[in-house]
Design a protein around this motif. Sequence first.
Motif, PDB file in Angstrom:
ATOM      1  N   GLN A 125       0.798  -1.220   0.000  1.00 49.80           N
ATOM      2  CA  GLN A 125       0.000   0.000   0.000  1.00 49.80           C
ATOM      3  C   GLN A 125       0.835   1.277   0.000  1.00 49.80           C
ATOM      4  N   THR A 126       2.149   1.162  -0.115  1.00 50.93           N
ATOM      5  CA  THR A 126       3.021   2.326   0.048  1.00 50.93           C
ATOM      6  C   THR A 126       3.768   2.658  -1.236  1.00 50.93           C
ATOM      7  N   PRO A 127       3.467   3.805  -1.878  1.00 53.12           N
ATOM      8  CA  PRO A 127       4.228   4.183  -3.072  1.00 53.12           C
ATOM      9  C   PRO A 127       5.632   4.665  -2.703  1.00 53.12           C
ATOM     10  N   LEU A 128       6.591   4.393  -3.570  1.00 53.34           N
ATOM     11  CA  LEU A 128       7.970   4.859  -3.403  1.00 53.34           C
ATOM     12  C   LEU A 128       8.395   5.515  -4.709  1.00 53.34           C
ATOM     13  N   LEU A 129       8.715   6.794  -4.657  1.00 51.55           N
ATOM     14  CA  LEU A 129       9.064   7.533  -5.867  1.00 51.55           C
ATOM     15  C   LEU A 129      10.535   7.922  -5.860  1.00 51.55           C
ATOM     16  N   ARG A 130      11.152   7.798  -7.024  1.00 49.74           N
ATOM     17  CA  ARG A 130      12.524   8.247  -7.263  1.00 49.74           C
ATOM     18  C   ARG A 130      13.508   7.707  -6.230  1.00 49.74           C
ATOM     19  N   PHE A 131      13.445   6.401  -5.973  1.00 46.98           N
ATOM     20  CA  PHE A 131      14.445   5.821  -5.084  1.00 46.98           C
ATOM     21  C   PHE A 131      15.528   5.142  -5.923  1.00 46.98           C
ATOM     22  N   SER A 132      16.657   4.867  -5.289  1.00 46.59           N
ATOM     23  CA  SER A 132      17.804   4.274  -5.986  1.00 46.59           C
ATOM     24  C   SER A 132      18.213   2.978  -5.309  1.00 46.59           C
ATOM     25  N   ASP A 133      18.568   2.004  -6.116  1.00 45.91           N
ATOM     26  CA  ASP A 133      19.113   0.734  -5.645  1.00 45.91           C
ATOM     27  C   ASP A 133      19.866   0.134  -6.817  1.00 45.91           C
ATOM     28  N   GLU A 134      21.186   0.102  -6.716  1.00 47.39           N
ATOM     29  CA  GLU A 134      22.004  -0.322  -7.857  1.00 47.39           C
ATOM     30  C   GLU A 134      21.692  -1.739  -8.307  1.00 47.39           C
ATOM     31  N   ARG A 135      21.431  -2.615  -7.345  1.00 45.69           N
ATOM     32  CA  ARG A 135      21.136  -4.008  -7.706  1.00 45.69           C
ATOM     33  C   ARG A 135      19.819  -4.100  -8.467  1.00 45.69           C
ATOM     34  N   ILE A 136      18.793  -3.400  -7.982  1.00 48.46           N
ATOM     35  CA  ILE A 136      17.507  -3.411  -8.681  1.00 48.46           C
ATOM     36  C   ILE A 136      17.642  -2.772 -10.056  1.00 48.46           C
ATOM     37  N   MET A 137      18.391  -1.676 -10.140  1.00 46.98           N
ATOM     38  CA  MET A 137      18.608  -1.023 -11.434  1.00 46.98           C
ATOM     39  C   MET A 137      19.224  -1.987 -12.443  1.00 46.98           C
ATOM     40  N   THR A 138      20.239  -2.710 -12.009  1.00 43.90           N
ATOM     41  CA  THR A 138      20.918  -3.657 -12.905  1.00 43.90           C
ATOM     42  C   THR A 138      19.973  -4.754 -13.365  1.00 43.90           C
ATOM     43  N   LEU A 139      19.207  -5.313 -12.429  1.00 39.76           N
ATOM     44  CA  LEU A 139      18.278  -6.397 -12.774  1.00 39.76           C
ATOM     45  C   LEU A 139      17.188  -5.909 -13.730  1.00 39.76           C
ATOM     46  N   MET A 140      16.675  -4.709 -13.515  1.00 42.47           N
ATOM     47  CA  MET A 140      15.621  -4.186 -14.376  1.00 42.47           C
ATOM     48  C   MET A 140      16.134  -3.916 -15.787  1.00 42.47           C
ATOM     49  N   LYS A 141      17.364  -3.411 -15.891  1.00 42.98           N
ATOM     50  CA  LYS A 141      17.938  -3.173 -17.223  1.00 42.98           C
ATOM     51  C   LYS A 141      18.183  -4.491 -17.953  1.00 42.98           C
ATOM     52  N   LEU A 142      18.637  -5.514 -17.240  1.00 41.34           N
ATOM     53  CA  LEU A 142      18.828  -6.828 -17.857  1.00 41.34           C
ATOM     54  C   LEU A 142      17.497  -7.394 -18.346  1.00 41.34           C
ATOM     55  N   LEU A 143      16.429  -7.185 -17.582  1.00 38.33           N
ATOM     56  CA  LEU A 143      15.105  -7.633 -18.010  1.00 38.33           C
ATOM     57  C   LEU A 143      14.656  -6.886 -19.261  1.00 38.33           C
ATOM     58  N   ALA A 144      14.877  -5.578 -19.286  1.00 38.11           N
ATOM     59  CA  ALA A 144      14.501  -4.793 -20.469  1.00 38.11           C
ATOM     60  C   ALA A 144      15.217  -5.305 -21.710  1.00 38.11           C
ATOM     61  N   ASP A 145      16.500  -5.627 -21.574  1.00 34.22           N
ATOM     62  CA  ASP A 145      17.276  -6.129 -22.708  1.00 34.22           C
ATOM     63  C   ASP A 145      16.803  -7.513 -23.146  1.00 34.22           C
ATOM     64  N   ALA A 146      16.271  -8.303 -22.197  1.00 36.20           N
ATOM     65  CA  ALA A 146      15.867  -9.682 -22.504  1.00 36.20           C
ATOM     66  C   ALA A 146      14.484  -9.767 -23.134  1.00 36.20           C
ATOM     67  N   VAL A 147      13.645  -8.741 -22.965  1.00 38.10           N
ATOM     68  CA  VAL A 147      12.263  -8.805 -23.447  1.00 38.10           C
ATOM     69  C   VAL A 147      12.158  -9.215 -24.915  1.00 38.10           C
ATOM     70  N   PRO A 148      12.921  -8.626 -25.828  1.00 37.44           N
ATOM     71  CA  PRO A 148      12.750  -8.994 -27.244  1.00 37.44           C
ATOM     72  C   PRO A 148      13.464 -10.268 -27.674  1.00 37.44           C
ATOM     73  N   ASP A 149      14.212 -10.909 -26.788  1.00 37.26           N
ATOM     74  CA  ASP A 149      14.996 -12.090 -27.158  1.00 37.26           C
ATOM     75  C   ASP A 149      14.074 -13.308 -27.265  1.00 37.26           C
ATOM     76  N   PRO A 150      13.971 -13.950 -28.440  1.00 33.73           N
ATOM     77  CA  PRO A 150      13.043 -15.072 -28.618  1.00 33.73           C
ATOM     78  C   PRO A 150      13.579 -16.426 -28.151  1.00 33.73           C
ATOM     79  N   ASP A 151      14.820 -16.484 -27.710  1.00 38.55           N
ATOM     80  CA  ASP A 151      15.429 -17.765 -27.380  1.00 38.55           C
ATOM     81  C   ASP A 151      14.700 -18.441 -26.219  1.00 38.55           C
ATOM     82  N   PRO A 152      14.403 -19.748 -26.303  1.00 39.13           N
ATOM     83  CA  PRO A 152      13.696 -20.445 -25.208  1.00 39.13           C
ATOM     84  C   PRO A 152      14.407 -20.378 -23.860  1.00 39.13           C
ATOM     85  N   SER A 153      15.741 -20.354 -23.868  1.00 36.31           N
ATOM     86  CA  SER A 153      16.479 -20.323 -22.615  1.00 36.31           C
ATOM     87  C   SER A 153      16.297 -19.008 -21.864  1.00 36.31           C
TER      88      SER A 153
END
Length: 291
Positions: A125-153
């Motif tokens: 129930q708690t919004p969090l705006l404009r926070f920073s976390d390097e680990r989360i940032m890295t994981l989210m960018k890796l997910l963004a890069d993986a979205v268009p990849d069609p490989d089953p793995s």
Amino acid sequence: MQPAAELPENLLSVTSASRTWAGVNVIAAEFVCAGRVMYQVPHQEEARLGMIYEEVGTHRSEPRLNRDAACPVDYKPRQINYVPAGMTIWGFSEDARHVKDVRLGFDVAALSERCHLSHTGGLAQTPLLRFSDERIMTLMKLLADAVPDPDPSVQLYGDALVTALAVRFLGRTDPRGAKAGSKLSPLQLRDALSFLEAHMPQRVELAALAKLAGLSPSHYNRAFKASTGLAPYQWQLQARIQRAQALMLDSAGSLEDIAEATGFADAVHFGRTFRRLTGATPSAWRKDRLS
């Protein structure tokens, strides 16, 4: 990527692509703007975790819970915003020109249960705006890069990324997980490899493998890597390459046929992945061993 049907003023185009990993809908989007933009972010029925990772313009984008009230938190590069389900969030900029972001939509309780996490009712129930976390940032960018990849793995890869992100963001793991550094038992490992072999080259979810061993996905991912030296998605990808090598030596099939049989989108995708893992093109590898 699919274009949006209706756009607010000065938002020239929005293209997006999405994938689902571990029950989380991941959307990678790109915005082209020409002036002042106010954009309502969709999917209010889910909790949303979003990050802007690329931005061009004289004024930075701003998250708003009220379209007429400026964000009370100062700007941060690659800012992360979390908004609970049912709450509206707006994206605003006086003069953004080009923006790329990634958004995760999920049910907090369902994701917590899926990843064997402790109760996170307060966070829901708690919004969090404009926070920073390097680990989360890295994981989210890796997910963004993986979205268009069609490989089953990429299914196992994305599942692992989402699980790691959930553990980082939502809370502590519970006692059902394995101890840090522990390996799968010989039976658990045999079950895992048999399951992967039987379902090759299909997409396999990390949760399905973890269920076989009775572990949480996050602990299973670590235990599998401790046992084999590879993450599950890496093992699956290498196994598909090995199967392709066997087909290249034991049959006269074309590279297109072999790519299809081992789950690659086409011969180009197969060739690029094969060369990255072996250091040679499929044609050169085959010629060298059959000559």
